[in-house]
Motif scaffolding. Sequence first.
Motif, PDB file in Angstrom:
ATOM      1  N   ARG A   1      -2.976   3.746  -0.631  1.00 54.79           N
ATOM      2  CA  ARG A   1      -3.898   2.538  -0.198  1.00 54.79           C
ATOM      3  C   ARG A   1      -3.188   1.240   0.573  1.00 54.79           C
ATOM      4  O   ARG A   1      -2.056   0.835  -0.116  1.00 54.79           O
TER       5      ARG A   1
ATOM      6  N   HIS B   1      -3.811   7.791  -2.838  1.00 55.02           N
ATOM      7  CA  HIS B   1      -5.261   8.132  -3.052  1.00 55.02           C
ATOM      8  C   HIS B   1      -5.069   9.546  -2.972  1.00 55.02           C
ATOM      9  O   HIS B   1      -5.103  10.231  -1.641  1.00 55.02           O
ATOM     10  N   TRP B   2      -5.348   9.929  -4.032  1.00 57.37           N
ATOM     11  CA  TRP B   2      -5.187  11.844  -4.401  1.00 57.37           C
ATOM     12  C   TRP B   2      -6.229  12.396  -3.623  1.00 57.37           C
ATOM     13  O   TRP B   2      -6.061  13.520  -3.139  1.00 57.37           O
ATOM     14  N   ARG B   3      -7.531  11.972  -3.458  1.00 52.87           N
ATOM     15  CA  ARG B   3      -8.620  12.740  -2.858  1.00 52.87           C
ATOM     16  C   ARG B   3      -8.093  12.863  -1.373  1.00 52.87           C
ATOM     17  O   ARG B   3      -8.259  14.048  -0.789  1.00 52.87           O
ATOM     18  N   THR B   4      -7.664  11.832  -0.678  1.00 53.23           N
ATOM     19  CA  THR B   4      -7.350  12.081   0.701  1.00 53.23           C
ATOM     20  C   THR B   4      -6.135  12.896   0.801  1.00 53.23           C
ATOM     21  O   THR B   4      -6.242  13.449   1.912  1.00 53.23           O
ATOM     22  N   THR B   5      -5.297  12.745   0.015  1.00 55.47           N
ATOM     23  CA  THR B   5      -4.043  13.343   0.159  1.00 55.47           C
ATOM     24  C   THR B   5      -4.579  15.031  -0.210  1.00 55.47           C
ATOM     25  O   THR B   5      -3.689  15.797   0.573  1.00 55.47           O
ATOM     26  N   ALA B   6      -5.282  15.250  -1.036  1.00 54.40           N
ATOM     27  CA  ALA B   6      -5.613  16.648  -1.151  1.00 54.40           C
ATOM     28  C   ALA B   6      -6.418  17.210   0.253  1.00 54.40           C
ATOM     29  O   ALA B   6      -6.308  18.567   0.596  1.00 54.40           O
ATOM     30  N   ARG B   7      -7.098  16.334   0.672  1.00 55.33           N
ATOM     31  CA  ARG B   7      -8.131  16.864   1.911  1.00 55.33           C
ATOM     32  C   ARG B   7      -6.951  16.894   3.211  1.00 55.33           C
ATOM     33  O   ARG B   7      -7.212  17.814   4.004  1.00 55.33           O
ATOM     34  N   THR B   8      -5.877  16.114   3.418  1.00 56.19           N
ATOM     35  CA  THR B   8      -5.229  15.985   4.540  1.00 56.19           C
ATOM     36  C   THR B   8      -3.873  16.761   4.313  1.00 56.19           C
ATOM     37  O   THR B   8      -3.184  17.039   5.471  1.00 56.19           O
TER      38      THR B   8
END
Length: 396
Positions: A233, A220-227
């Motif tokens: 998933r 999940h690239w969006r969450t990876t970028a945020r964290t």
Amino acid sequence: MSGLLSAVRDRLAPVLGVISPIGWAVLGAAALCWTAGSLAHLTELNALALVLTIPLLIAALFVLGRAQYAVTLDLQSHRVVVGTRAVGRVQVANPSQRLILPSRIELAVGRASAQFLVPRLAPEASHEELFAVPTVRRAVLVVGPVRSVRDDPLSLMRRQVTWAKAQELYVHPRTVRLDESASGFLRDLEGTPSSDLSSSDIAFHALRDYTPGDDRRHVHWRTTARTGRLMVRQFEETRRSHVVVALGTRRDDYAGEDEFELAVSAAASIAAQTIREEKELTAITPEARQRTAGLRQMMDDYTVIDRVPGRARLHDLGQKAADLAPNASAVMLVVGSETSPGDLNRAATRLPAGVLAIAIRCVDGAEVRRSAIGGLELVTLGSLDDLPRALRAVAA
């Protein structure tokens, strides 16, 4: 010597078989009178012997000769539903170049028989008779064979010839169609989530940290970028809908034959609906497993099911369902009015954990009622036409 006697017996058997029991009695009395009259020189006995012999000679004229028929037995359908008539025809043709005298045709239907007269047939002429077989119960009826019968008015002699072989007629149980709301208890084809987690399935559950070996497609690239950490998933495992229809057949569990017929029809209706919806199906009784590759084969198997005496316990049927379909999503137990709540509860405890368990208790003429025994949904069914409403009550 024994071979000679056997050959003579085989030659005489067709001739002697023509004489009826009454004919044998008359023949024996005539022979006795002829013998006694000749030895005792009694004219009265000789006259009586003549009186007895004349009917035998006349009877022999009635059965003399053999008709050369060509007989066709044709059933419109070899499978019908209880309450409908099975229609067929018998065609009798004269393929020879000589006249055939009138005769009687017998058609065996189960333990009964139908008779009709065949008129005098000219060369290459034919005669056709239509027949209808009423069906009031599930059964495999044997229709045929077709025999031509020639006998005398006094039934002293009877000659019959078999022309057409017997055919089987399956009388299927009556069923009802279940609409979508009525069959809502059946899990849909996409499956239902289970408590097991998987890294690859169709039901999204949550995100977790990436571990070596995880499929990069699930990152999940969006969450990876945020964290700042690789997150993938995580899915819930799903299972394809698998319905088990288990029909109890112990004689003591049913109040009568009509109640058992209701149970068979209910089980067959649910199983047929499952096949129409292309769901996985296991249909069983304590004694057998019904074929589910096609609707016709399955209905043939339901046709031959019968109540059985003995001590077959309902929880054994539940255990059989668990053994044959450990991943079942729904189990339908179809039982009779004499089945005790304790038996139902014990059967439910043998089913796989997490399965949707429903018992349909067939009570002839009863109103639809819904109750529960532990984790088992119990529905009382009094009429086959009420089955859709009963299942809607479960699905509600």
